[in-house]
Design an enzyme around this catalytic site. Sequence first.
Site, short mmCIF file in Angstrom:
data_model
loop_
_atom_site.label_atom_id
_atom_site.label_comp_id
_atom_site.label_asym_id
_atom_site.label_seq_id
_atom_site.Cartn_x
_atom_site.Cartn_y
_atom_site.Cartn_z
CG ASP A 1 -2.16 0.83 1.02
OD1 ASP A 1 -2.18 1.68 0.10
OD2 ASP A 1 -3.12 0.65 1.78
CG PHE A 2 0.26 4.62 -2.62
CD1 PHE A 2 0.27 5.77 -3.40
CD2 PHE A 2 0.09 3.40 -3.25
CE1 PHE A 2 0.13 5.70 -4.78
CE2 PHE A 2 -0.06 3.31 -4.62
CZ PHE A 2 -0.04 4.47 -5.40
#
Length: 710
Positions: free
Chosen positions: A263-264
């Site tokens: 995930d970012f």
Amino acid sequence: MTQRTWEDTALTPKQRAEALVAAMTLEQKIAQLHGAMETIDIYGIASKATTAEEMEQLAAQIRVERHVAAIDELGIPRFRITNGPVGVGMGDGTPSPPATSLPMTIGLAAGFDPELATAYGDIIGSETATLGQHVLEGPGVCLHRTPIAGRNFEYFSEDPYLSGVMGVAVTKAIQAHDVIAMGKHYVVNDQEYERFRTNVEVDEHVLRELYLLPFEMLVKDGEIAAMMSAYNRIRGVYATEYRYTLTDILRTEWGFEGYVQSDFWSCRSAAGSLNAGMDHEMPDAKWLNEENIKNALSDTSLEIQTVDRALVRRYTQMFRFEQFSRPYAPGEIDAYGHGAISRRIGNEIAVLLKNDGGLLPLAKDLGRLLVVGQKTFAEKATTGGGGSSKVDPLYTVPPLEGLADVLSELDASVQVESVIVADDLANLADAVETAKQADVVVIMAGLVATEGADLPDMNMPHDQNRMIAELAPANPNTVVVLKNSNPVVLPWADDVPAILEAWNQGAEDGHVVADLLFGVVNPSGKLPTSYPMTADDTLYAGRPERYPGTDEGDGYPVIRYSEGLEVGYRWHQAQGIAPRYAFGHGLSYTTFEVGDVSVDAGTPGQPPVTVTATVTNTGQRAGAEVVQVYLGFPEACQQPPKRLVGFAKVAVEPGASEQITITVDPAATNHPLSVWSYAERAFVVPSGEFTVYVGTASDNTPHESRFTVR
């Protein structure tokens, strides 16, 4: 020029990927391990965001360069990634490309229909491909463990089986367009509170039977190409570094052949993450940069074979979907064609919670109709979903415009008026006086949740409960249309005759709500998550160790899933707490009778279990009913009272009957008859007496049958 080996289409995708990686320099390999966005202070910005509006401002800052840079000399294209799962969200480019604003995922799950999920995924996959993107970050299959979780709108349900069935259908439809689908957020990312720091402690059987289950279905049934690892810690280890989930379970046990993306900004290390089984850092090179990777290779905390493995996994999926040979040629989305499909989906997912006296559907000659509510819900189309998954809509249909269109199509003579109540309720008294003069009042209310922040409580914002409570006595013909992205408490529910949960509908909001109010469409949705009577009836009430967590001495919040398997309707039934509206509940403008129920467990002790039933429409309108099958386990298993193991949605004409068959296969990927065995480290079918419950909601299963496994 001699053809390069990886361009030989006679080879398998994996062989082509291996040939490509073998031809790359170390520097080229490292450049392909991560996204190309310039690092920004996501932690500092996110920590200041407490509202949907603030998260949208954050989103505006990261709307560029959601990609991996191309390497032209090797024929590696710019790898373009767009967010989901409620439509094409932030794509690669500035600004993010507009797309069809679909209903939220929680609403899609209310359809209890994989065919609807296929149509939904088909729009997303088609638009992702049309816009020249390679990856759609979705579907999301975390569970609604708490009703206030900020990303419940992106997730399907509190039930893992329903989540898995719908998620698989969406996945297959997306990937049919040669787009990589990415399951998220793996795993137990069931809250937004302190998501960069929180540690989740969960027993193994709970992890397996609930939270991992829909991901297992995505892998085995959906052949999903990618997974996104979560922000949170799991048992003290960040999800991007937890080899047990990323490798031992995902790959060794389930046979996953795709790749894992962070995930970012969830990646927390270089060697640690790659060794654990994370393959790709997004959106930048905070960790998997040249300095870190070369240092790790030098001190042998990382091997070059591990770097190669990560790239081969991703390139295999890119070759699988022929993304190397596809030119970048963005096209035009069929906005109104896709909008018409979105309208159909929206019509079939709305849940009629209450309809005393048959107030709905409204008569097309009712006289004066007053629409009242706050601006977000009564004036605008509720496109919903704050944060990185928010879709920039191609168009929207606001409530009054939708009503005008539908009433015109019906040749109706209704006079529609509107009062927009201020968020501070300053003009509520005026709205009450206007409501007294109307023939019917439609109150539109709800909430729009956002990534990055859980809700403060289960109330709709801006004091909407008080707004409804004061408006309701003004007119006996009052309908409340809810436009929610999370379940809410409804303290005024006994004071209004009709309640319709329409969800955050997206672009076609106005048309969908009007279709439902005037009976153009008969609602057939069922609640995919329980609506508690009060917040005190939730699993975390008075239990801060369950949520939001407590500091146990390590400096970060620890959330303990000590409720075990008692989540959602399983919690309510195990605790003997009646919800306001139960999982699976949903009424219709007609009536149904479910009869001739038969349960065949096959040879004694040798399921599958086959359930047949006849659904008869005993009313005056065509409609659809959802037959639900739940299973009760032998007492020694210490399971909650019921587990959803099958469902079927069937359309029936007035006076007609339709037969349905639901097969519960013990070998299915959702392990319907099994429990997790600590001794065998596997799912096993226990011996003893099982109870089969058949009905139309988790709290309405009048048909029971038993069989014994020896």
